[in-house]
Design an enzyme around this catalytic site. Structure first.
Site, PDB file in Angstrom:
ATOM      1  N   SER A   1       0.860  -1.193   0.000  1.00 15.36           N
ATOM      2  CA  SER A   1       0.000   0.000   0.000  1.00 15.36           C
ATOM      3  C   SER A   1       0.885   1.229   0.000  1.00 15.36           C
ATOM      4  O   SER A   1       1.998   1.201   0.558  1.00 15.36           O
ATOM      5  CB  SER A   1      -0.870   0.020   1.253  1.00 15.36           C
ATOM      6  OG  SER A   1      -1.463   1.288   1.431  1.00 15.36           O
TER       7      SER A   1
ATOM      8  N   TYR B   1      -0.683  -0.574  10.450  1.00 21.70           N
ATOM      9  CA  TYR B   1      -1.062  -1.027   9.103  1.00 21.70           C
ATOM     10  C   TYR B   1       0.029  -0.628   8.107  1.00 21.70           C
ATOM     11  O   TYR B   1       0.486  -1.451   7.300  1.00 21.70           O
ATOM     12  CB  TYR B   1      -2.408  -0.409   8.702  1.00 21.70           C
ATOM     13  CG  TYR B   1      -2.815  -0.705   7.278  1.00 21.70           C
ATOM     14  CD1 TYR B   1      -3.336  -1.948   6.922  1.00 21.70           C
ATOM     15  CD2 TYR B   1      -2.667   0.260   6.272  1.00 21.70           C
ATOM     16  CE1 TYR B   1      -3.706  -2.225   5.610  1.00 21.70           C
ATOM     17  CE2 TYR B   1      -3.032  -0.003   4.964  1.00 21.70           C
ATOM     18  CZ  TYR B   1      -3.545  -1.243   4.632  1.00 21.70           C
ATOM     19  OH  TYR B   1      -3.900  -1.516   3.336  1.00 21.70           O
TER      20      TYR B   1
HETATM   21  P1  NAP Z   1     -11.489  -6.216   1.222  1.00 20.40           P
HETATM   22  O1  NAP Z   1     -12.465  -5.797   0.196  1.00 20.40           O
HETATM   23  O2  NAP Z   1     -11.826  -6.044   2.660  1.00 20.40           O
HETATM   24  O3  NAP Z   1     -11.091  -7.739   0.935  1.00 20.40           O
HETATM   25  C1  NAP Z   1     -10.200  -8.406   1.785  1.00 20.40           C
HETATM   26  C2  NAP Z   1     -10.158  -9.868   1.406  1.00 20.40           C
HETATM   27  O4  NAP Z   1      -9.331 -10.547   2.351  1.00 20.40           O
HETATM   28  C3  NAP Z   1     -11.520 -10.514   1.450  1.00 20.40           C
HETATM   29  O5  NAP Z   1     -11.622 -11.453   0.408  1.00 20.40           O
HETATM   30  C4  NAP Z   1     -11.542 -11.229   2.801  1.00 20.40           C
HETATM   31  O6  NAP Z   1     -12.397 -12.335   2.680  1.00 20.40           O
HETATM   32  C5  NAP Z   1     -10.084 -11.631   2.927  1.00 20.40           C
HETATM   33  N1  NAP Z   1      -9.708 -11.832   4.314  1.00 20.40           N
HETATM   34  C6  NAP Z   1      -9.852 -10.963   5.347  1.00 20.40           C
HETATM   35  N2  NAP Z   1      -9.443 -11.536   6.480  1.00 20.40           N
HETATM   36  C7  NAP Z   1      -9.038 -12.789   6.154  1.00 20.40           C
HETATM   37  C8  NAP Z   1      -8.521 -13.884   6.914  1.00 20.40           C
HETATM   38  N3  NAP Z   1      -8.343 -13.804   8.240  1.00 20.40           N
HETATM   39  N4  NAP Z   1      -8.208 -15.016   6.258  1.00 20.40           N
HETATM   40  C9  NAP Z   1      -8.390 -15.121   4.915  1.00 20.40           C
HETATM   41  N5  NAP Z   1      -8.875 -14.129   4.155  1.00 20.40           N
HETATM   42  C10 NAP Z   1      -9.199 -12.981   4.783  1.00 20.40           C
HETATM   43  O7  NAP Z   1     -10.104  -5.474   1.034  1.00 20.40           O
HETATM   44  P2  NAP Z   1      -9.301  -5.001  -0.283  1.00 20.40           P
HETATM   45  O8  NAP Z   1      -9.356  -3.531  -0.315  1.00 20.40           O
HETATM   46  O9  NAP Z   1      -9.696  -5.784  -1.460  1.00 20.40           O
HETATM   47  O10 NAP Z   1      -7.845  -5.390   0.191  1.00 20.40           O
HETATM   48  C11 NAP Z   1      -7.017  -6.318  -0.467  1.00 20.40           C
HETATM   49  C12 NAP Z   1      -5.575  -5.946  -0.177  1.00 20.40           C
HETATM   50  O11 NAP Z   1      -5.318  -4.647  -0.706  1.00 20.40           O
HETATM   51  C13 NAP Z   1      -5.231  -5.877   1.313  1.00 20.40           C
HETATM   52  O12 NAP Z   1      -3.963  -6.440   1.533  1.00 20.40           O
HETATM   53  C14 NAP Z   1      -5.199  -4.387   1.592  1.00 20.40           C
HETATM   54  O13 NAP Z   1      -4.353  -4.053   2.667  1.00 20.40           O
HETATM   55  C15 NAP Z   1      -4.672  -3.860   0.260  1.00 20.40           C
HETATM   56  N6  NAP Z   1      -4.961  -2.438   0.012  1.00 20.40           N
HETATM   57  C16 NAP Z   1      -6.242  -2.004  -0.087  1.00 20.40           C
HETATM   58  C17 NAP Z   1      -6.474  -0.644  -0.290  1.00 20.40           C
HETATM   59  C18 NAP Z   1      -7.868  -0.074  -0.395  1.00 20.40           C
HETATM   60  O14 NAP Z   1      -8.014   1.146  -0.306  1.00 20.40           O
HETATM   61  N7  NAP Z   1      -8.887  -0.882  -0.613  1.00 20.40           N
HETATM   62  C19 NAP Z   1      -5.400   0.249  -0.393  1.00 20.40           C
HETATM   63  C20 NAP Z   1      -4.109  -0.253  -0.279  1.00 20.40           C
HETATM   64  C21 NAP Z   1      -3.896  -1.602  -0.095  1.00 20.40           C
HETATM   65  P3  NAP Z   1     -13.194 -13.047   3.882  1.00 20.40           P
HETATM   66  O15 NAP Z   1     -13.833 -11.993   4.721  1.00 20.40           O
HETATM   67  O16 NAP Z   1     -14.158 -13.910   3.117  1.00 20.40           O
HETATM   68  O17 NAP Z   1     -12.178 -13.841   4.607  1.00 20.40           O
END
Ligand code: NAP
Length: 260
Positions: A139, A152
């Site tokens: 990120s 984070y």
């Molecule tokens: P999201 O929509 O909340 O999705 C997160 C995913 O991770 C979901 O599929 C969730 O599925 C899974 N997950 C959460 N806890 C878990 C666990 N304990 N075991 C296995 N799976 C788990 O988030 P996202 O934005 O797509 O994030 C994906 C990545 O991008 C993350 O690493 C995040 O830090 C990074 N990121 C996101 C942003 C942003 O603004 N969205 C910015 C920078 C980086 P379940 O609940 O079904 O387990």
């Protein structure tokens, strides 16, 4: 030639679900990991039907030792898997003074421990095959303590550092490692973390984010920062880091520390 399978963590929604759709569209079979089996089932059914690919789902909470070990085993043993998308991650609300040991532990277990162990499980086989790709989702918060998301951000700085280190170790052995650094992107992550983004500046659409990350992937870019408008800023930062390294003298303190 059969395309390699892609194992994607956090594939039930958000960035991971879009990666799943894009790789299915490219004709790759998939192994999808997340906790929510119903969501994984629905996504898998749609991707099988729309793209004719094979999709396995592995419901797992990656913060739990047994579940993590099972995914490691799949990565070690399944010779079809040639791409790992290390995407599952969580954020956290509040400042450090308010955060609890439990929430910090969960964050580190998922964002650092699981990601590192899964990369480690895949690596020997990729090295043996002389090919493979590991994509680690970091990120831009990992570049900027100013965002005030210290734990984070620290996990995401770790992911960037790990990716750069693994690239140095593994690229000569045929393994491609990419760090992807999104900025704010519309997914469930914010609501899950209890962070209100309704009044925040506009963020990126998740499809745009993943498509940009895949442009970087196809170019075999080591660090891909989709929201960074001027790539020269990254080159300058990395150049300054390397200049700093060449200015480190192991055997002698710097002159400024030799007198009061
Ligand atoms: P999201 O929509 O909340 O999705 C997160 C995913 O991770 C979901 O599929 C969730 O599925 C899974 N997950 C959460 N806890 C878990 C666990 N304990 N075991 C296995 N799976 C788990 O988030 P996202 O934005 O797509 O994030 C994906 C990545 O991008 C993350 O690493 C995040 O830090 C990074 N990121 C996101 C942003 C942003 O603004 N969205 C910015 C920078 C980086 P379940 O609940 O079904 O387990």
């Amino acid at each position: 030639m059969t395309k390699s399978s892609v194992l994607i963590t956090g594939a039930s929604t958000g960035i991971g679900a879009v990666y799943a759709e894009r790789f299915a569209r490219r004709g790759h079979n998939l192994v999808l990991v997340a906790r929510d089996k119903a969501k994984l089932d629905t996504l898998a059914g749609r991707l099988r039907q729309e793209h004719g690919v094979a999709v396995d789902i592995l419901p797992a909470d990656l913060t739990q030792p047994d579940a993590l070990a099972a995914i490691e085993t799949r990565l070690r043993d399944d010779a079809q898997i040639g791409i790992l998308i290390n995407n599952a991650g969580i954020a956290q609300s509040g400042g450090f003074a308010e955060q609890t040991s439990e929430s910090i532990e969960r964050l580190i277990a998922l964002n650092i421990t699981a990601l590192t162990r899964l990369a480690n499980a895949a690596t020997p086989r990729f090295v043996q095959a002389g090919e493979g790709a590991i994509v680690n989702i970091s990120s831009v918060v990992g570049l900027a303590p100013e965002f005030m998301m210290s734990v984070y951000g620290a996990t995401k700085a770790y992911v960037l550092f790990l990716s750069q280190g693994l690239d140095l170790e593994l690229s000569s052995r045929g393994v491609y490692v990419q760090a992807v650094l999104p900025a704010g992107t519309y997914t469930e992550i914010w609501e899950r973390a209890g962070i209100d983004v309704t009044t925040s500046p506009k963020m990126m659409q998740v499809d745009d984010l993943v498509d940009a990350a895949l442009v970087g992937f196809d170019r075999r870019e080591k660090v891909t920062i989709p929201p960074l408008q001027n790539a020269a800023h990254w080159d300058t930062l990395d150049g300054a880091r390397q200049a700093l390294i060449s200015d480190i003298k192991q055997d002698e303190p710097a002159a400024r520390y030799k007198s009061l």
